[in-house]
Enzyme design. Structure first.
Site, PDB file in Angstrom:
ATOM      1  N   ARG A 149       0.860  -1.169   0.000  1.00  0.00           N
ATOM      2  CA  ARG A 149       0.000   0.000   0.000  1.00  0.00           C
ATOM      3  C   ARG A 149       0.905   1.230   0.000  1.00  0.00           C
ATOM      4  NH1 ARG A 149      -2.291  -3.353   4.142  1.00  0.00           N
ATOM      5  NH2 ARG A 149      -4.403  -4.074   3.648  1.00  0.00           N
ATOM      6  N   LYS A 173      -2.563  -1.817   7.749  1.00  0.00           N
ATOM      7  CA  LYS A 173      -3.744  -1.247   8.388  1.00  0.00           C
ATOM      8  C   LYS A 173      -3.901  -1.795   9.801  1.00  0.00           C
ATOM      9  CE  LYS A 173      -6.589  -0.143   4.354  1.00  0.00           C
ATOM     10  NZ  LYS A 173      -7.893  -0.374   3.686  1.00  0.00           N
ATOM     11  N   HIS A 272      -4.697  -8.715   3.953  1.00  0.00           N
ATOM     12  CA  HIS A 272      -6.149  -8.585   4.101  1.00  0.00           C
ATOM     13  C   HIS A 272      -6.617  -9.380   5.321  1.00  0.00           C
ATOM     14  CE1 HIS A 272      -6.872  -7.620  -0.440  1.00  0.00           C
ATOM     15  NE2 HIS A 272      -6.526  -6.568   0.252  1.00  0.00           N
ATOM     16  N   TYR A 281     -10.178 -10.225  -6.532  1.00  0.00           N
ATOM     17  CA  TYR A 281      -9.149 -10.405  -7.554  1.00  0.00           C
ATOM     18  C   TYR A 281      -9.351 -11.694  -8.347  1.00  0.00           C
ATOM     19  CZ  TYR A 281      -6.960  -6.518  -5.202  1.00  0.00           C
ATOM     20  OH  TYR A 281      -6.712  -5.279  -4.660  1.00  0.00           O
TER      21      TYR A 281
END
Length: 300
Positions: A149, A173, A272, A281
């Protein structure tokens, strides 16, 4: 945006988001502030006066304004988190945002760059001698070769990257750490960057400017840690067509699945939390296969 009255405690709420990225904190501050402005125009002066009906009306107002489903969903999420925090703090007794729903997103698939486009962007894999070009190429390699990211890339520190290591530790995250493999070009570029490239960039582009962030692996021309806009400018200089940095992460994931990678492995590589986030995806990969079939098979 107008100044939000202290009674809304927006600043305290943002400070409570200790595990969120800086981008998330900025977005939530803006989202809650915008709601407070809208509420004030409706005669609501404090969060304790907000009820469920008002929140539903606000979500409808956002949709009528033409915001995308994704944007409305994010703003609703910010309000759920904000009012939940107010309840935990004892500022209000009842959470009006419990179960607050928002329209589903458009379902648009992320853009994926083709192999030829990536090759033209990244070059032949040799290490550039020019420090500025070396920095740009390394940034692009990390975004595509490791699927980072933008915030993870910008958050890399000099001391956090080991010489000639095939992996890099990133903070994703929620402040979660993960170990991400590096592509061969990234390893070579990182070695060159640490072995004089970074210092060469500072001497060439910063011209001895004081205040260079000593911890950051990458800095901009002001000596500050590289930011999202800086990364976008790098991509603008090298991309064949207008491209967002996150498209390189989408491309990374899709190319892995195209090559036969296991979905669970891709989930771990991307960081994730939910497999459902990664599964988009697989849909992208199927769509790409269908496009190839329809363009190549005479009876498609």
């Amino acid at each position: 945006m107008a100044v939000v009255p202290p009674v809304w405690r927006v600043g305290e709420f943002v400070l409570s988001l200790t595990a969120a990225s800086e981008a998330t904190r900025r977005a939530y501050r803006s989202d809650v502030g915008q709601f407070a402005e809208w509420a004030a125009r409706a005669g609501i002066d404090a969060p304790g006066d907000v009820d469920r009906r008002r929140l539903r009306r606000y979500v409808s107002f956002l949709s009528v304004r033409g915001l995308s489903g994704r944007s409305v969903a994010r703003k609703a999420s910010a309000l759920r988190r904000y009012f939940g925090w107010l309840v935990r703090c004892g500022a209000i007794d009842v959470d009006p945002a419990l179960g607050l729903a928002a329209p589903a997103g458009s379902g648009r698939l992320p853009r994926v760059l083709g192999a030829a486009e990536m090759c033209e962007m990244l070059g032949d894999g040799t290490v550039p001698e020019n420090p500025s070009e070396m920095r740009d190429r390394l940034v692009l390699e990390l975004l595509y070769g490791s699927g980072l990211r933008v915030a993870e890339l910008c958050g890399l520190d000099r001391d956090g990257v080991r010489p000639h290591s095939a992996h890099v530790e990133v903070i994703g995250k929620g402040g979660k750490h993960r170990r991400v493999p590096l592509s061969e070009p990234s390893v070579a570029l990182l070695a060159a960057w640490r072995d004089g490239g970074s210092e060469g960039f500072d001497a060439q582009r910063l011209r001895g400017r004081a205040g260079r962030d000593p911890a950051a692996l990458f800095v901009n021309l002001r000596g500050k840690r590289l930011g999202t806009r800086d990364v976008q400018r790098i991509l603008d200089r090298h991309a064949v067509t207008p491209t967002h940095p996150h498209a390189l992460r989408h491309t990374y994931a899709t190319h892995l699945l195209d090559g036969g990678a296991d979905l669970r492995v891709v989930q771990e590589l991307l960081g994730h939390e939910r497999l459902a986030t990664t599964q988009i995806y697989t849909r992208v990969s199927r769509e790409r296969l269908r496009e190839v079939y329809e363009s190549a098979h005479p009876r498609a």
